[in-house]
Scaffold this active site. Structure first.
Site, PDB file in Angstrom:
ATOM      1  N   GLY A   1      32.969  35.406  29.711  1.00 27.12           N
ATOM      2  CA  GLY A   1      33.442  35.266  28.343  1.00 27.12           C
ATOM      3  C   GLY A   1      33.327  36.513  27.500  1.00 27.12           C
ATOM      4  CD  GLU A   2      29.109  39.738  27.117  1.00 29.90           C
ATOM      5  OE1 GLU A   2      28.484  39.932  26.064  1.00 29.90           O
ATOM      6  OE2 GLU A   2      28.768  40.225  28.216  1.00 29.90           O
TER       7      GLU A   2
ATOM      8  CD  GLU B   1      46.803  30.580  35.329  1.00 26.93           C
ATOM      9  OE1 GLU B   1      47.423  31.134  36.244  1.00 26.93           O
ATOM     10  OE2 GLU B   1      45.550  30.564  35.257  1.00 26.93           O
TER      11      GLU B   1
END
Length: 417
Positions: free
Chosen positions: A307-308, A60
């Site tokens: 985060g990759e 989200e």
């Protein structure tokens, strides 16, 4: 009366909540932090009128990123408050927006906790995303005459059946929302049948997400680490039990030098998946410890970095989007399509029904219903680079033609600010 019994049930389970947080904290230490916020006690200073948006977790938060950036630009005289339910959602917010926004945990839907939250922040406008219906929170906002919107709203048939069992409570909650921005006509129809009003169909905010500028470059760096000349299969956002099925399919393939990347959906499962690889005596390396090219005998990479995900997509030839192999409802396949990658999905995609069906119809995704079909799909796609390219381009075209939800949502928000 319905909300009374709903609240009573929540109070009955309240003594067990700290135990649940402690249990989760064993695997993910962040669950042991910010407890006061979960019960409606906050210390964060409020200096401007607040626009509040609730983003449960990672998906989200990423989906809302274009909307959040637009709100920051259009309403500079307001503070933007993001609330989350999970530590990973909170961490994603911090990574994406830093100190541009305030962030706290949304309290449990207990009357005293909701009162504490609304009294402290006094939002000028609140927004819940997708299927987040918290009935005491909705009632509290209505009592304060605070506009509360449900945006990017979706409601699968499975969820609708569940809500029908609480029809009076759900009807009351939906009636108290100021407006609803639904993803599809089907979502709008199901919400209407449950009592919702003032619904607009605006599309899916997830189509608006832009990959990080450096995602492609970082993906190529990852590909160098994995082995430039090796075929790469990515299993992204996998859920409990799916890794075993994926490993069965992959280990049965006859593809020399195949590299398989497995990225579990939840970071607390990294060690669990590593144990599974060890149990099967499979040669693997963890992404977090991979600083030079993978060993020649390494067949698996455990994607244990945060985060990759876009970079993982960029590094791969083909992708399986998890949560769909077993009945979890599926994870977001739009991100893979946005990176122009051919997508494989399982049969359980009720969280992304419309997107999945459109992707299949436009030959951007391939649905599999068994380990054997998964094996066949991987083999076929890796043997056919042209099919890979065509599926990837079809997915990208679908994403680019489906944008516009952010501007339509902003137009609705403008009616209440």
């Amino acid at each position: 009366m319905n909300r009374f019994f709903y609240s009573l049930l929540l109070y009955l389970v309240l003594p067990f909540v700290p135990l649940k947080l402690l249990w989760r904290g064993i695997k993910q230490a962040e669950y042991r932090q910010h407890w006061f916020e979960r019960f409606g006690f906050y210390s964060l200073a409020v200096k401007k009128p607040v626009i509040w948006l609730h983003c449960v977790s990672v998906g989200e938060t990423r989906a809302a990123a274009p909307l959040i950036n637009a709100l920051l630009t259009q309403y500079p005289n307001h503070q933007l408050l993001l609330t989350h339910s999970t530590p990973t959602g909170r961490a994603t917010s911090e990574q994406l927006f830093g100190d541009k926004v305030m962030r706290v945990y949304l309290p449990y839907d207990l009357p005293f906790a909701v009162k504490g939250f609304l009294s402290h922040f006094k939002p000028a406008l609140g927004m819940l995303m997708e299927t987040e219906l918290w009935f005491n929170l909705i009632a509290g906002a209505k009592a304060r005459n605070m506009p509360l919107l449900l945006i990017n709203a979706r409601l699968s048939e499975k969820s609708a059946r569940g809500y029908r069992k609480l029809s009076l409570l759900v009807h009351e909650g939906l009636q108290k929302l100021s407006a609803i921005a639904a993803q599809t006509e089907q979502d709008a129809e199901r919400l209407t049948q449950l009592g919702a009003r003032n619904i607009s169909v605006v599309g899916n905010l997830k189509f608006e997400v832009h990959p990080p500028e450096n995602a492609t470059a970082q993906g190529q760096q990852l590909r160098d680490l994995f082995g430039r000349n090796r075929p790469v299969f990515l299993a992204a956002s996998t859920r409990e039990g799916e890794e075993s099925i994926i490993l069965d399919a992959v280990t049965a393939l006859q593809i020399p030098h195949l590299m398989t990347i497995i990225v579990p959906r939840h970071p607390q499962r990294f060690n669990e998946v590593e144990a599974l690889l060890q149990e099967r005596h499979l040669t693997y390396q963890r992404r977090s410890k991979l600083v030079q090219t993978a060993n020649a005998d390494t067949r698996f990479i455990l994607g244990d970095s945060m985060g990759e995900l876009f970079s993982y997509y960029a590094s791969a030839d083909i992708c399986l989007v998890g949560g769909s192999v077993l009945p979890f409802g599926g994870q977001n396949l739009i991100e893979a399509m946005r990176m122009a990658k051919p997508v494989i999905i399982g049969e359980h995609t009720f969280n992304f029904t419309e997107v999945s069906e459109r992707a299949i119809a436009q030959h951007a995704a391939w649905r599999v219903k068994s380990p054997q079909e998964l094996k066949q799909a991987i083999q076929t796609l890796l043997d056919n680079p042209q099919q890979q390219f065509e599926m990837g381009q079809a997915g990208l075209a679908l994403c680019m033609s489906s944008q516009g939800a952010t501007q339509k949502t902003l137009a609705i928000i403008a009616n209440y600010l």
